[in-house]
Design a protein around this motif. Structure first.
Motif, PDB file in Angstrom:
ATOM      1  N   LYS A  48       4.048 -23.482  -3.622  1.00 49.78           N
ATOM      2  CA  LYS A  48       4.391 -22.170  -4.167  1.00 49.78           C
ATOM      3  C   LYS A  48       4.895 -21.273  -2.847  1.00 49.78           C
ATOM      4  N   ALA A  49       3.920 -21.155  -1.960  1.00 49.86           N
ATOM      5  CA  ALA A  49       4.424 -20.356  -0.586  1.00 49.86           C
ATOM      6  C   ALA A  49       5.602 -20.955  -0.103  1.00 49.86           C
ATOM      7  N   ILE A  50       6.027 -22.128   0.175  1.00 51.78           N
ATOM      8  CA  ILE A  50       7.180 -22.598   0.544  1.00 51.78           C
ATOM      9  C   ILE A  50       8.261 -22.456  -0.182  1.00 51.78           C
ATOM     10  N   PHE A  51       8.105 -22.280  -1.298  1.00 52.73           N
ATOM     11  CA  PHE A  51       9.376 -22.023  -2.466  1.00 52.73           C
ATOM     12  C   PHE A  51       9.504 -20.311  -2.282  1.00 52.73           C
ATOM     13  N   GLY A  52       8.499 -19.743  -1.977  1.00 51.71           N
ATOM     14  CA  GLY A  52       8.674 -17.995  -1.836  1.00 51.71           C
ATOM     15  C   GLY A  52       8.303 -17.277  -2.949  1.00 51.71           C
ATOM     16  N   ILE A  53       7.450 -17.884  -3.797  1.00 53.43           N
ATOM     17  CA  ILE A  53       6.811 -17.186  -4.917  1.00 53.43           C
ATOM     18  C   ILE A  53       5.624 -16.628  -4.858  1.00 53.43           C
ATOM     19  N   LEU A  54       5.267 -16.709  -3.643  1.00 50.82           N
ATOM     20  CA  LEU A  54       3.701 -15.937  -3.253  1.00 50.82           C
ATOM     21  C   LEU A  54       4.053 -14.906  -1.994  1.00 50.82           C
ATOM     22  N   ASP A  55       3.151 -13.985  -2.101  1.00 50.70           N
ATOM     23  CA  ASP A  55       3.154 -12.842  -1.089  1.00 50.70           C
ATOM     24  C   ASP A  55       2.245 -13.452   0.086  1.00 50.70           C
ATOM     25  N   TYR A  56       2.841 -14.360   0.737  1.00 50.89           N
ATOM     26  CA  TYR A  56       2.197 -15.093   2.070  1.00 50.89           C
ATOM     27  C   TYR A  56       2.193 -14.001   3.357  1.00 50.89           C
ATOM     28  N   LYS A  57       1.549 -14.265   4.205  1.00 55.00           N
ATOM     29  CA  LYS A  57       1.490 -13.983   5.579  1.00 55.00           C
ATOM     30  C   LYS A  57       1.966 -14.914   6.607  1.00 55.00           C
ATOM     31  N   GLY A  58       2.707 -14.955   7.464  1.00 54.32           N
ATOM     32  CA  GLY A  58       3.379 -15.800   8.415  1.00 54.32           C
ATOM     33  C   GLY A  58       4.673 -16.203   7.983  1.00 54.32           C
ATOM     34  N   ASN A  59       5.279 -17.452   8.381  1.00 58.00           N
ATOM     35  CA  ASN A  59       6.787 -17.617   8.404  1.00 58.00           C
ATOM     36  C   ASN A  59       6.801 -18.816   7.586  1.00 58.00           C
ATOM     37  N   VAL A  60       8.021 -18.872   6.933  1.00 57.29           N
ATOM     38  CA  VAL A  60       8.267 -20.441   6.531  1.00 57.29           C
ATOM     39  C   VAL A  60       9.774 -20.645   7.033  1.00 57.29           C
ATOM     40  N   PHE A  61      10.061 -21.639   7.743  1.00 57.33           N
ATOM     41  CA  PHE A  61      11.582 -21.815   8.129  1.00 57.33           C
ATOM     42  C   PHE A  61      12.153 -22.846   7.659  1.00 57.33           C
ATOM     43  N   LEU A  62      13.358 -22.847   7.093  1.00 55.67           N
ATOM     44  CA  LEU A  62      14.223 -23.755   6.837  1.00 55.67           C
ATOM     45  C   LEU A  62      15.289 -23.875   8.029  1.00 55.67           C
ATOM     46  N   GLN A  63      14.939 -24.945   8.686  1.00 59.96           N
ATOM     47  CA  GLN A  63      15.560 -25.312  10.076  1.00 59.96           C
ATOM     48  C   GLN A  63      15.221 -24.060  10.744  1.00 59.96           C
ATOM     49  N   GLU A  64      15.899 -23.174  11.314  1.00 61.44           N
ATOM     50  CA  GLU A  64      15.488 -22.036  12.184  1.00 61.44           C
ATOM     51  C   GLU A  64      15.545 -20.899  11.342  1.00 61.44           C
ATOM     52  N   THR A  65      15.826 -20.612  10.216  1.00 63.53           N
ATOM     53  CA  THR A  65      16.169 -19.587   9.245  1.00 63.53           C
ATOM     54  C   THR A  65      14.841 -19.309   8.535  1.00 63.53           C
ATOM     55  N   PRO A  66      14.010 -18.037   8.716  1.00 68.06           N
ATOM     56  CA  PRO A  66      13.044 -17.763   8.026  1.00 68.06           C
ATOM     57  C   PRO A  66      13.666 -17.667   6.585  1.00 68.06           C
ATOM     58  N   LEU A  67      12.790 -18.460   5.393  1.00 70.91           N
ATOM     59  CA  LEU A  67      13.097 -18.297   4.321  1.00 70.91           C
ATOM     60  C   LEU A  67      13.083 -16.958   3.485  1.00 70.91           C
ATOM     61  N   ALA A  68      12.143 -16.201   4.234  1.00 68.20           N
ATOM     62  CA  ALA A  68      11.906 -14.720   3.516  1.00 68.20           C
ATOM     63  C   ALA A  68      13.251 -13.981   3.827  1.00 68.20           C
ATOM     64  N   THR A  69      14.201 -14.159   4.414  1.00 63.41           N
ATOM     65  CA  THR A  69      15.351 -13.634   4.948  1.00 63.41           C
ATOM     66  C   THR A  69      16.665 -14.162   4.337  1.00 63.41           C
TER      67      THR A  69
END
Length: 260
Positions: A48-69
């Motif tokens: 769920k955190a990887i998919f972005g449906i949780l309010d997590y702390k830290g970073n998840v990157f797709l290649q070098e792009t932060p998913l949060a952006t």
């Protein structure tokens, strides 16, 4: 590739906080990545955190792009996600349910291309004969296969599957795992799958990620590197024998629980 850095998440209920994982660092490589661990280790929460449906702390990157952006539409176009909870009721047919997986590509009118993708996805899972059936008329296992077809019809480069073999019989489990294996052989897809069946995991995974009950990372590596008797004792609290079959694949034979 999906990479998580310094990832932390805690559930908050009734004013209390439950830390699921903290400062987690994992790189998921192309191929089949299976997340293993006991109940409560945070496996589903991690997806769920990887998919972005949780309010997590830290970073998840797709290649070098932060998913949060990334915009939601861009994220959905690149990542397919099958959650553990499925819809039981729907007025749609099986074909229409599978077509919903093409939503990012669907226009006002369903194109022949979309129908072809949906039919191919169902054929790969051997459920083509169900296309015109009402979804509600299916068994639990058949419904599961429809949701898997709906997820795979997207043909995404990143695929997240939370316990996809639940409700499937042994034959269907093997067929699904063989299909997933063929897909990562066709092109460099990154699949991240939560499983409880250790023997299926070591047979079909390229990489294993093992979480402890407290959500910390125990090990990452190939099935041969990770699947040891010591790991099963430390992580699951189970005494087991680990051998290799004629193909060199580890085989786990549970013997007893430490709780006994």
């Amino acid at each position: 590739m999906i990479r998580i850095e310094n990832l932390s998440f805690a559930y908050k209920r009734a004013g209390k906080s439950h830390q699921v994982f903290e400062h987690l660092d994992i790189a998921f490589k192309p191929g089949i990545n299976v997340i293993l661990g006991p109940n409560g280790a945070g496996k589903s929460t991690l997806l769920k955190a990887i998919f972005g449906i949780l309010d997590y702390k830290g970073n998840v990157f797709l290649q070098e792009t932060p998913l949060a952006t990334m915009a939601l539409e861009e994220k959905i176009s690149q990542i397919a996600y099958l959650p553990q909870m499925d819809i039981e009721q729907s007025s749609l047919t099986v074909l229409e349910m599978v077509l919903l997986g093409r939503l990012p590509e669907l226009q006002r009118k369903v194109r022949s291309e979309d129908i072809a993708y949906a039919m191919k996805s169902m054929a790969q899972l051997n459920i083509s004969e169900l296309a015109s059936r009402p979804f509600t008329a299916l068994s639990g296992g058949q419904k599961k296969l429809v949701f898997i077809a709906q997820t795979l019809v997207r043909d995404s480069d990143i695929v997240l599957l939370d316990e996809p073999i639940n409700a499937l019989d042994l034959k269907r489990q093997l067929e699904l795992c063989q299909l997933l294996r063929s897909k990562v052989q066709e092109k460099p897809i990154t699949m991240i799958i939560v499983l409880h069946d250790i023997n299926l995991a070591v047979r079909f995974a390229d990489h294993l990620v093992v979480l402890r009950e407290n959500g910390t990372l125990y090990a990452v590596g190939s099935p041969k590197e990770v699947m040891t008797e010591r790991m099963i004792e430390d992580v699951y609290g189970v005494i087991a024998r680990v051998s290799c079959d004629e193909d060199g694949v580890p085989v786990v034979s549970p013997l007893s629980s430490f709780a006994q």
